[in-house]
Scaffold this motif. Structure first.
Motif, PDB file in Angstrom:
ATOM      1  N   PHE A 152      31.929 -19.641 -24.237  1.00  0.00           N
ATOM      2  CA  PHE A 152      32.780 -18.589 -24.785  1.00  0.00           C
ATOM      3  C   PHE A 152      31.899 -17.733 -25.691  1.00  0.00           C
ATOM      4  N   TYR A 153      31.764 -16.450 -25.362  1.00  0.00           N
ATOM      5  CA  TYR A 153      30.920 -15.541 -26.123  1.00  0.00           C
ATOM      6  C   TYR A 153      31.798 -14.583 -26.925  1.00  0.00           C
ATOM      7  N   ILE A 154      31.505 -14.474 -28.212  1.00  0.00           N
ATOM      8  CA  ILE A 154      32.314 -13.661 -29.113  1.00  0.00           C
ATOM      9  C   ILE A 154      31.412 -12.682 -29.850  1.00  0.00           C
ATOM     10  N   CYS A 155      31.854 -11.432 -29.925  1.00  0.00           N
ATOM     11  CA  CYS A 155      31.097 -10.461 -30.709  1.00  0.00           C
ATOM     12  C   CYS A 155      31.858 -10.134 -31.983  1.00  0.00           C
ATOM     13  N   SER A 156      31.162  -9.629 -32.956  1.00  0.00           N
ATOM     14  CA  SER A 156      31.814  -9.147 -34.168  1.00  0.00           C
ATOM     15  C   SER A 156      31.082  -7.916 -34.667  1.00  0.00           C
ATOM     16  N   ALA A 157      31.760  -7.172 -35.507  1.00  0.00           N
ATOM     17  CA  ALA A 157      31.192  -5.940 -36.053  1.00  0.00           C
ATOM     18  C   ALA A 157      31.458  -5.877 -37.542  1.00  0.00           C
ATOM     19  N   GLY A 182      22.242 -17.456 -10.923  1.00  0.00           N
ATOM     20  CA  GLY A 182      21.175 -16.523 -10.585  1.00  0.00           C
ATOM     21  C   GLY A 182      21.525 -15.065 -10.804  1.00  0.00           C
ATOM     22  N   THR A 183      22.787 -14.769 -10.950  1.00  0.00           N
ATOM     23  CA  THR A 183      23.199 -13.378 -11.172  1.00  0.00           C
ATOM     24  C   THR A 183      23.180 -13.051 -12.662  1.00  0.00           C
ATOM     25  N   SER A 184      23.264 -11.759 -12.973  1.00  0.00           N
ATOM     26  CA  SER A 184      23.306 -11.306 -14.361  1.00  0.00           C
ATOM     27  C   SER A 184      24.699 -10.797 -14.708  1.00  0.00           C
ATOM     28  N   VAL A 185      25.087 -10.991 -15.930  1.00  0.00           N
ATOM     29  CA  VAL A 185      26.425 -10.611 -16.377  1.00  0.00           C
ATOM     30  C   VAL A 185      26.301  -9.798 -17.662  1.00  0.00           C
ATOM     31  N   LYS A 186      26.992  -8.668 -17.724  1.00  0.00           N
ATOM     32  CA  LYS A 186      26.984  -7.830 -18.926  1.00  0.00           C
ATOM     33  C   LYS A 186      28.334  -7.900 -19.619  1.00  0.00           C
ATOM     34  N   ILE A 187      28.307  -8.090 -20.925  1.00  0.00           N
ATOM     35  CA  ILE A 187      29.525  -8.122 -21.744  1.00  0.00           C
ATOM     36  C   ILE A 187      29.446  -6.979 -22.747  1.00  0.00           C
ATOM     37  N   GLU A 188      30.525  -6.216 -22.841  1.00  0.00           N
ATOM     38  CA  GLU A 188      30.563  -5.086 -23.770  1.00  0.00           C
ATOM     39  C   GLU A 188      31.383  -5.421 -25.011  1.00  0.00           C
ATOM     40  N   CYS A 189      30.929  -4.913 -26.137  1.00  0.00           N
ATOM     41  CA  CYS A 189      31.638  -5.080 -27.407  1.00  0.00           C
ATOM     42  C   CYS A 189      31.769  -3.706 -28.049  1.00  0.00           C
ATOM     43  N   ARG A 190      32.989  -3.321 -28.351  1.00  0.00           N
ATOM     44  CA  ARG A 190      33.224  -1.998 -28.939  1.00  0.00           C
ATOM     45  C   ARG A 190      34.030  -2.104 -30.232  1.00  0.00           C
ATOM     46  N   GLU A 192      32.723  -7.049 -44.668  1.00  0.00           N
ATOM     47  CA  GLU A 192      33.713  -7.826 -43.925  1.00  0.00           C
ATOM     48  C   GLU A 192      33.440  -7.667 -42.431  1.00  0.00           C
ATOM     49  N   GLN A 193      33.547  -8.784 -41.692  1.00  0.00           N
ATOM     50  CA  GLN A 193      33.325  -8.768 -40.256  1.00  0.00           C
ATOM     51  C   GLN A 193      34.632  -8.954 -39.508  1.00  0.00           C
ATOM     52  N   PHE A 194      34.729  -8.243 -38.377  1.00  0.00           N
ATOM     53  CA  PHE A 194      35.899  -8.334 -37.513  1.00  0.00           C
ATOM     54  C   PHE A 194      35.424  -8.760 -36.135  1.00  0.00           C
ATOM     55  N   PHE A 195      36.236  -9.589 -35.483  1.00  0.00           N
ATOM     56  CA  PHE A 195      35.800 -10.231 -34.253  1.00  0.00           C
ATOM     57  C   PHE A 195      36.558  -9.725 -33.031  1.00  0.00           C
ATOM     58  N   GLY A 196      35.833  -9.691 -31.916  1.00  0.00           N
ATOM     59  CA  GLY A 196      36.454  -9.387 -30.650  1.00  0.00           C
ATOM     60  C   GLY A 196      37.196 -10.598 -30.120  1.00  0.00           C
ATOM     61  N   PRO A 197      37.944 -10.423 -29.019  1.00  0.00           N
ATOM     62  CA  PRO A 197      38.758 -11.515 -28.469  1.00  0.00           C
ATOM     63  C   PRO A 197      37.964 -12.533 -27.668  1.00  0.00           C
ATOM     64  N   GLY A 198      36.685 -12.269 -27.436  1.00  0.00           N
ATOM     65  CA  GLY A 198      35.857 -13.227 -26.731  1.00  0.00           C
ATOM     66  C   GLY A 198      35.819 -13.023 -25.228  1.00  0.00           C
ATOM     67  N   THR A 199      34.751 -13.536 -24.607  1.00  0.00           N
ATOM     68  CA  THR A 199      34.570 -13.500 -23.157  1.00  0.00           C
ATOM     69  C   THR A 199      34.234 -14.912 -22.689  1.00  0.00           C
ATOM     70  N   ARG A 200      35.045 -15.399 -21.752  1.00  0.00           N
ATOM     71  CA  ARG A 200      34.771 -16.730 -21.223  1.00  0.00           C
ATOM     72  C   ARG A 200      33.941 -16.595 -19.951  1.00  0.00           C
ATOM     73  N   LEU A 201      32.721 -17.084 -19.998  1.00  0.00           N
ATOM     74  CA  LEU A 201      31.805 -17.011 -18.865  1.00  0.00           C
ATOM     75  C   LEU A 201      31.719 -18.364 -18.170  1.00  0.00           C
ATOM     76  N   THR A 202      31.936 -18.337 -16.871  1.00  0.00           N
ATOM     77  CA  THR A 202      31.776 -19.533 -16.043  1.00  0.00           C
ATOM     78  C   THR A 202      30.745 -19.228 -14.968  1.00  0.00           C
ATOM     79  N   VAL A 203      29.691 -20.011 -14.938  1.00  0.00           N
ATOM     80  CA  VAL A 203      28.634 -19.832 -13.938  1.00  0.00           C
ATOM     81  C   VAL A 203      28.705 -20.986 -12.945  1.00  0.00           C
ATOM     82  N   LEU A 204      28.906 -20.631 -11.682  1.00  0.00           N
ATOM     83  CA  LEU A 204      29.069 -21.666 -10.645  1.00  0.00           C
ATOM     84  C   LEU A 204      27.731 -22.085 -10.054  1.00  0.00           C
TER      85      LEU A 204
END
Lengths: 116, 109
Positions: free
Chosen positions: A91-96, A16-24, A104-116
């Motif tokens: 597992f959420y992964i961003c790329s730029a 029920g909560t919201s989660v924000k993931i940043e990619c830079r 050419e695309q480069f990828f971030g290290p990823g974010t592992r989201l677990t929702v209980l």
């Protein structure tokens, strides 16, 4: 090579909560960023393409109201998972993509989201 | 849309062995990338190779665009080479990378 960071690397939240993931993009400018989702032992699945200053383009089957994407600058894109449920755990992964050059695309290290 | 198939799906190697991973794609593409996903999930860029041959240390790659395939060679494999290798192709019309299913490599000491 170009460096992409993601924050947080791991998040656990209640249903029920919201989660924000940043990619830079740390050392280059990126007009286009991408958000992927990966399930265990599977390939990457593109969720949406994020262009700086405009609305994101979502892949078929991805709920745009659930996965909010904002690309406010040439170095930052955010993914907000709204009203998260256990099935959003992944597992959420961003790329730029480099601003000028050969796509050419480069990828971030990823974010592992677990929702209980 | 474009289809990308990788083979083999799984590969077990003894340390020091050589191997070849293959990536077939169903349509002409503008570029192709090879990645290594390490056990922590990070995708590491190995090659940007729309055509021709490139080498980087013990790794090399060849793309034959006219025949729609690419090969990744791993020589003298080390345990740190373990992980999943993905190829991904880019077609300008779609403006996105399409990934293959990956090859899961385990290098045993």
């Amino acid at each position: 090579g170009a460096v992409v960071s993601q924050h947080p690397s791991r998040v656990i939240c209640k249903s029920g909560t919201s989660v924000k993931i940043e990619c830079r993009s740390l050392d280059f400018q990126a007009t286009t960023m991408f958000w992927y989702r990966q399930f265990p032992k599977q390939s990457l699945m593109l969720m949406a393409t994020s262009n700086e200053g405009s609305k994101a383009t979502y892949e078929q089957g991805v709920e745009k109201d659930k996965f909010l994407i904002n690309h406010a600058s040439l170095t930052l894109s955010t993914l907000t998972v709204t009203s998260a449920h256990p099935e959003d755990s992944s597992f959420y992964i961003c790329s730029a993509r480099v601003l000028a050059g050969q796509n050419e695309q480069f990828f971030g290290p990823g974010t592992r989201l677990t929702v209980l | 849309g474009i289809q990308v198939e990788q083979s083999p799906p799984d590969l077990i190697l003894q340390e020091g062995a050589n191997s070849t991973l293959r990536c077939n794609f169903s349509d002409s593409v503008n570029n192709l990338q090879w990645f290594h996903q390490n056990p922590w999930g990070q995708l590491i860029n190995l090659f940007y190779i729309p055509s021709g041959t490139k080498q980087n240390g013990r790794l090399s790659a060849t793309t034959v665009a006219t025949e729609r395939y690419s090969l990744l060679y791993i020589s003298s494999s080390q345990t740190t080479d373990s992980g999943v290798y993905f190829c991904a192709v880019f077609k300008a019309a779609g403006n996105k990378l399409t990934f293959g299913g990956g090859t899961r490599v385990l290098v045993k000491p």
